[in-house]
Design an enzyme around this catalytic site. Structure first.
Site, PDB file in Angstrom:
ATOM      1  N   TYR A  22       0.837  -1.201   0.000  1.00  0.00           N
ATOM      2  CA  TYR A  22       0.000   0.000   0.000  1.00  0.00           C
ATOM      3  C   TYR A  22       0.878   1.259   0.000  1.00  0.00           C
ATOM      4  O   TYR A  22       0.706   2.146  -0.832  1.00  0.00           O
ATOM      5  CB  TYR A  22      -0.939   0.006   1.203  1.00  0.00           C
ATOM      6  CG  TYR A  22      -1.750   1.279   1.323  1.00  0.00           C
ATOM      7  CD1 TYR A  22      -2.842   1.500   0.496  1.00  0.00           C
ATOM      8  CD2 TYR A  22      -1.416   2.255   2.251  1.00  0.00           C
ATOM      9  CE1 TYR A  22      -3.589   2.663   0.595  1.00  0.00           C
ATOM     10  CE2 TYR A  22      -2.153   3.413   2.352  1.00  0.00           C
ATOM     11  CZ  TYR A  22      -3.237   3.623   1.522  1.00  0.00           C
ATOM     12  OH  TYR A  22      -3.955   4.777   1.612  1.00  0.00           O
TER      13      TYR A  22
ATOM     14  N   LYS B 150       1.455   4.127  -2.972  1.00  0.00           N
ATOM     15  CA  LYS B 150       1.287   5.570  -2.735  1.00  0.00           C
ATOM     16  C   LYS B 150       2.539   6.325  -3.182  1.00  0.00           C
ATOM     17  O   LYS B 150       2.458   7.369  -3.833  1.00  0.00           O
ATOM     18  CB  LYS B 150       0.996   5.857  -1.262  1.00  0.00           C
ATOM     19  CG  LYS B 150      -0.274   5.213  -0.737  1.00  0.00           C
ATOM     20  CD  LYS B 150      -1.498   5.753  -1.403  1.00  0.00           C
ATOM     21  CE  LYS B 150      -2.046   6.899  -0.623  1.00  0.00           C
ATOM     22  NZ  LYS B 150      -3.287   7.423  -1.167  1.00  0.00           N
TER      23      LYS B 150
ATOM     24  N   ASN C 105      -5.690   9.692   8.674  1.00  0.00           N
ATOM     25  CA  ASN C 105      -6.998   9.071   8.916  1.00  0.00           C
ATOM     26  C   ASN C 105      -8.060  10.150   9.122  1.00  0.00           C
ATOM     27  O   ASN C 105      -8.271  10.631  10.231  1.00  0.00           O
ATOM     28  CB  ASN C 105      -6.916   8.150  10.135  1.00  0.00           C
ATOM     29  CG  ASN C 105      -6.103   6.925   9.836  1.00  0.00           C
ATOM     30  OD1 ASN C 105      -6.637   5.932   9.384  1.00  0.00           O
ATOM     31  ND2 ASN C 105      -4.790   7.000  10.053  1.00  0.00           N
TER      32      ASN C 105
ATOM     33  N   VAL D 273     -12.269   3.654  11.703  1.00  0.00           N
ATOM     34  CA  VAL D 273     -12.410   2.986  13.001  1.00  0.00           C
ATOM     35  C   VAL D 273     -13.266   3.835  13.940  1.00  0.00           C
ATOM     36  O   VAL D 273     -14.029   3.309  14.745  1.00  0.00           O
ATOM     37  CB  VAL D 273     -11.035   2.639  13.622  1.00  0.00           C
ATOM     38  CG1 VAL D 273     -10.263   3.887  14.010  1.00  0.00           C
ATOM     39  CG2 VAL D 273     -11.201   1.742  14.837  1.00  0.00           C
ATOM     40  N   ILE D 274     -13.176   5.137  13.822  1.00  0.00           N
ATOM     41  CA  ILE D 274     -13.987   6.017  14.667  1.00  0.00           C
ATOM     42  C   ILE D 274     -15.468   5.812  14.358  1.00  0.00           C
ATOM     43  O   ILE D 274     -16.289   5.685  15.263  1.00  0.00           O
ATOM     44  CB  ILE D 274     -13.569   7.489  14.489  1.00  0.00           C
ATOM     45  CG1 ILE D 274     -12.163   7.693  15.068  1.00  0.00           C
ATOM     46  CG2 ILE D 274     -14.580   8.431  15.148  1.00  0.00           C
ATOM     47  CD1 ILE D 274     -11.602   9.062  14.861  1.00  0.00           C
TER      48      ILE D 274
ATOM     49  N   ARG E 223      -2.613   5.402  14.962  1.00  0.00           N
ATOM     50  CA  ARG E 223      -3.068   6.144  13.796  1.00  0.00           C
ATOM     51  C   ARG E 223      -3.096   7.623  14.149  1.00  0.00           C
ATOM     52  O   ARG E 223      -3.291   8.001  15.294  1.00  0.00           O
ATOM     53  CB  ARG E 223      -4.487   5.708  13.385  1.00  0.00           C
ATOM     54  CG  ARG E 223      -4.615   4.254  13.014  1.00  0.00           C
ATOM     55  CD  ARG E 223      -4.025   3.980  11.644  1.00  0.00           C
ATOM     56  NE  ARG E 223      -4.167   2.596  11.262  1.00  0.00           N
ATOM     57  CZ  ARG E 223      -3.231   1.665  11.437  1.00  0.00           C
ATOM     58  NH1 ARG E 223      -2.098   1.968  12.008  1.00  0.00           N
ATOM     59  NH2 ARG E 223      -3.440   0.427  11.029  1.00  0.00           N
TER      60      ARG E 223
END
Length: 168
Positions: A6, A10, A35, A50-51, A74
């Site tokens: 990943y 990028k 994030n 995730v939040i 994160r």
């Protein structure tokens, strides 16, 4: 450092962008968004934050799902801060033809601390999860997710009087 496929993809995308900008002699900015979260963050699918997942689980009185031991960290940044960073970048003079800007909070938060923040806030005031702005929750988690540290966050972020009384 490219630690996985990943990050390597990028990096290659940025290199391709730099090459294009150089060939065509254009000024450009590469934004590296960390994030990003906000009120419309998806809570399911491959791009779920995730939040958002934790918020949905907490609202449904489900146990928060932490993968592994939760030690992965994160850098969470609210979408409103991303917007401001983009606006500021449009106004600034670029130091190079192609400039790379990291867009994040600068604070790494472990997933377990984030989960603890959700659980502790919910145990103090079940409405707090729904009523507090996102940034307050993240600041709370960044402080270690400890109830003892909420008073400092309260002074910094003006928690509601009811929530502040319940936490103290």
């Amino acid at each position: 450092d490219c630690l996985n496929s990943y990050s390597h993809s990028k990096f290659l995308g940025e290199e391709l962008f730099r090459h294009y900008a150089k060939i065509h002699n254009i000024e450009s900015v590469i934004f590296r968004y960390f994030n990003v979260f906000g009120e419309r963050s998806p809570s399911k699918g491959q791009y779920a934050s995730v939040i958002s997942i934790f918020l949905k689980q907490r609202k449904n009185n489900q146990k928060l799902s932490v993968t592994g031991d939760g030690s992965k960290k994160r850098d969470f940044v609210h979408v409103s801060d991303v917007v401001q960073a983009n606006i500021q970048a449009m106004k600034c003079v670029l130091p190079n033809k192609t400039t790379t800007i990291n867009i994040g909070s600068g604070e790494s938060i472990s997933i377990i601390n984030l989960a603890n923040a959700f659980n502790e806030l919910a145990s103090v005031d079940s409405k707090a999860i729904n009523d507090l702005p996102w940034l307050r929750l993240i600041a709370f988690a960044a402080a270690g997710g400890s109830i003892n540290l909420v008073q400092a966050a309260n002074r910094s972020f003006n928690l509601s009087q009811d929530t502040a009384k319940n936490i103290e």
